[in-house]
Design an enzyme around this catalytic site. Structure first.
Site, PDB file in Angstrom:
ATOM      1  CG  ASP A  58      -2.012  -0.915   1.060  1.00  0.00           C
ATOM      2  OD1 ASP A  58      -2.366  -1.442   0.064  1.00  0.00           O
ATOM      3  OD2 ASP A  58      -2.331  -1.390   2.322  1.00  0.00           O
ATOM      4  CG  ASP A 115      -6.674  -1.488  -1.306  1.00  0.00           C
ATOM      5  OD1 ASP A 115      -7.048  -2.786  -1.517  1.00  0.00           O
ATOM      6  OD2 ASP A 115      -5.845  -1.280  -0.709  1.00  0.00           O
TER       7      ASP A 115
END
Length: 203
Positions: free
Chosen positions: A162, A176
């Site tokens: 991330d 995401d």
């Protein structure tokens, strides 16, 4: 899931069992069936859109993670919009936005199931908006599933990369984002009564 199963199990041309359309409709049944088929969009075109969107979302996610690992990991965060938005590399063993880090294998299985369900729905996919929504879901699921399989600490237990870090919010990635956008679009299409097979219903 019930809606998906209903669509998967629906034949392309509705027809009562053991009934000849020409006899039931005075010879007009076959013509109506052919007109119904010709009026529908081509399934192959919608499937191509689904996999095209999925491939684009997957490629963008994969390339962005490769750059982040090579250039940003173990370095100071990069400020994009002051403190409001930064690029900060982290490894996330949980679900989207860092939730549920103790259930990595479960989330891996869920991602695999989502991919299988989307592949089955593709057989009856005649709606362009649904093709885009499912493509986003598929590309996002594949992006994070790739991390689960190939990144440390091990197969099916890998931590997702991330890097998008808004102020006061969880750190996430492009996969995401694709999953969330696809989910929102599916909700909107469902509220409008549009099914993946291109039909519109009113509850």
């Amino acid at each position: 899931m019930a809606e998906a199963e209903r669509i998967i199990g629906t034949p392309d041309i509705p027809e009562a069992a053991g009934t000849d359309p020409e006899q039931a409709d005075g010879g007009n049944g076959a013509d109506a069936a052919r007109a119904d088929v010709s009026a529908r969009p081509r399934g192959k075109r919608r499937i191509a859109v689904l996999f095209g969107v999925a491939a684009l979302a997957y490629a963008l996610d994969l390339v962005s993670k490769m750059i982040v690992v090579a250039k940003l990991e173990h370095h100071e965060p990069i400020e994009i919009i002051g403190d409001w938005l930064k690029f900060e590399a982290i490894r996330n063993a949980g679900a989207a936005f860092g939730f549920g880090e103790a259930f990595t294998i479960i989330f891996t299985m869920i991602a695999a199931i989502v991919i299988v369900v989307i592949a089955r729905l593709a057989r009856k996919l005649y709606s362009l908006p649904w093709a885009i929504a499912l493509g986003l879901l598929l590309g996002g699921a594949l992006g994070n599933l790739t991390d689960r399989i190939f990144r440390s600490p091990g197969v099916f237990e890998g931590a997702v990369v991330d890097f998008i870090a808004p102020k006061g919010f969880a750190v996430f990635n492009l996969a995401d984002s694709a999953i969330v956008c696809g989910g929102i679009l599916i909700v909107l299409l469902s509220f409008r009564g549009l099914d993946p097979d291109g039909t519109v219903h009113k509850d």
